[in-house]
Design an enzyme around this catalytic site. Structure first.
Site, short mmCIF file in Angstrom:
data_model
loop_
_atom_site.label_atom_id
_atom_site.label_comp_id
_atom_site.label_asym_id
_atom_site.label_seq_id
_atom_site.Cartn_x
_atom_site.Cartn_y
_atom_site.Cartn_z
N SER A 205 0.85 -1.20 0.00
CA SER A 205 0.00 0.00 0.00
C SER A 205 0.88 1.24 0.00
O SER A 205 1.96 1.24 0.57
CB SER A 205 -0.89 0.01 1.25
OG SER A 205 -1.58 1.23 1.36
N PRO B 29 5.17 7.01 9.24
CA PRO B 29 4.73 6.19 10.39
C PRO B 29 3.46 6.73 11.03
O PRO B 29 2.74 6.02 11.73
CB PRO B 29 5.91 6.25 11.37
CG PRO B 29 6.94 7.11 10.76
CD PRO B 29 6.50 7.60 9.41
N HIS C 11 0.84 7.84 9.44
CA HIS C 11 -0.28 7.77 8.50
C HIS C 11 -1.54 7.34 9.26
O HIS C 11 -1.49 6.44 10.10
CB HIS C 11 0.04 6.77 7.39
CG HIS C 11 -0.89 6.86 6.23
ND1 HIS C 11 -2.17 6.36 6.27
CD2 HIS C 11 -0.75 7.40 4.99
CE1 HIS C 11 -2.78 6.58 5.11
NE2 HIS C 11 -1.93 7.20 4.33
N LYS D 133 3.16 -3.97 6.82
CA LYS D 133 3.24 -4.23 5.36
C LYS D 133 4.63 -3.87 4.84
O LYS D 133 5.23 -4.60 4.06
CB LYS D 133 2.17 -3.41 4.62
CG LYS D 133 0.77 -4.00 4.68
CD LYS D 133 -0.19 -3.20 3.79
CE LYS D 133 -1.63 -3.66 3.91
NZ LYS D 133 -1.87 -5.00 3.38
#
Length: 256
Positions: A136, A142, A144, A158
């Site tokens: 993604s 970090p 987000h 991820k």
């Protein structure tokens, strides 16, 4: 291409919305591909419908349990992902924001890190020649907002799996799409980038069908190997629909 042997391609997460599209596309191109799927349960298998003859049922958190699905596969498209659920009782008329949670055993650390690490390890052990991993956009930040959903830090885990693949020695392509749209594919101009630069622009979403198509195209071009790309699309009618995927992959030089 007519004389080339067909590639056996395993799609993991093949009962998810993007996974179903990828599996179906591979089925339709039966001169080139022999598709396989991997899902977590019989219930998930039913979602794929009547074409589910080559589907393995196993949990990606169990490296040994999923190993048979990888045996004899030429390529793997990893489309597994944890999915936050909205807590019941949210009333949008009262303002505020909904709260999210992950089901037991389905936290991003377990699914997006350990589950994907298991798949990469099994692919390597089975001699798989190419792994396409769908992550993604947003992983460079970090803070987000997606990371706060259910306190799951989904993009952090991820990203960790993406790095593990890049370091694994297997031929890889890492695709980081923007916001996923349930729209028809093949109608938009696709845009590639790196390091989340596209998030600062107006082109930061993409139909799931286009993501699935790029995954399959990545298996067919040298230009896609050992590359990582952010992927989005212009609005429908706002560009020329992408048909030349070799040229698309040639725009990318970043390995991570």
């Amino acid at each position: 291409m007519a004389d080339a042997p067909r590639l056996t391609v395993l799609v993991t997460g093949s009962s998810g919305r993007t996974g179903q599209i990828a599996y179906k596309k591979l089925k339709e191109q039966h001169e080139q591909f022999i598709p396989r799927g991997l899902v977590r349960s019989e219930e998930s298998k039913q979602k794929i419908g009547p074409d589910s003859d080559n589907i393995y049922i196993a949990d990606i958190r169990d490296a040994n349990g999923i190993a048979p699905a990888f045996q004899g596969a030429d390529a793997v498209i990893i489309l597994t992902s944890s999915v936050p659920k909205m807590k019941p009782g949210f009333d949008p008329t009262k303002g505020g924001r909904p709260e999210f949670y992950y089901e037991d055993g389905q936290f991003p650390e377990q699914v997006d890190w350990i589950g994907q690490k298991n798949q990469i390890d099994d692919a390597k052990a089975a001699g798989v020649k190419h792994v396409v991993l769908v992550g993604s956009m947003g992983g460079t930040n970090p803070n987000h907002p997606l990371n706060s959903l259910g306190n799951g830090n989904i993009l952090v885990w991820k990203r960790k799996a993406e790095q593990y693949l890049a370091d694994s020695g297997i031929t890889y392509t890492i695709i980081r799409p923007g916001g996923l749209l349930d729209k028809e594919g093949g109608l938009r101009e696709l845009v590639v980038g790196k390091d989340d630069e596209l998030l600062q622009t107006d082109t930061k979403s993409i139909p799931r069908a286009d993501v699935a198509e790029v995954c399959i195209q990545a298996l067919q071009f040298e230009e896609a190997k050992f590359k990582a790309l952010d992927l989005a699309s212009k609005p429908e009618g706002g560009g020329t629909p992408t048909k030349d995927f070799k040229a698309l992959f040639e725009q990318i030089s970043s390995r991570f």
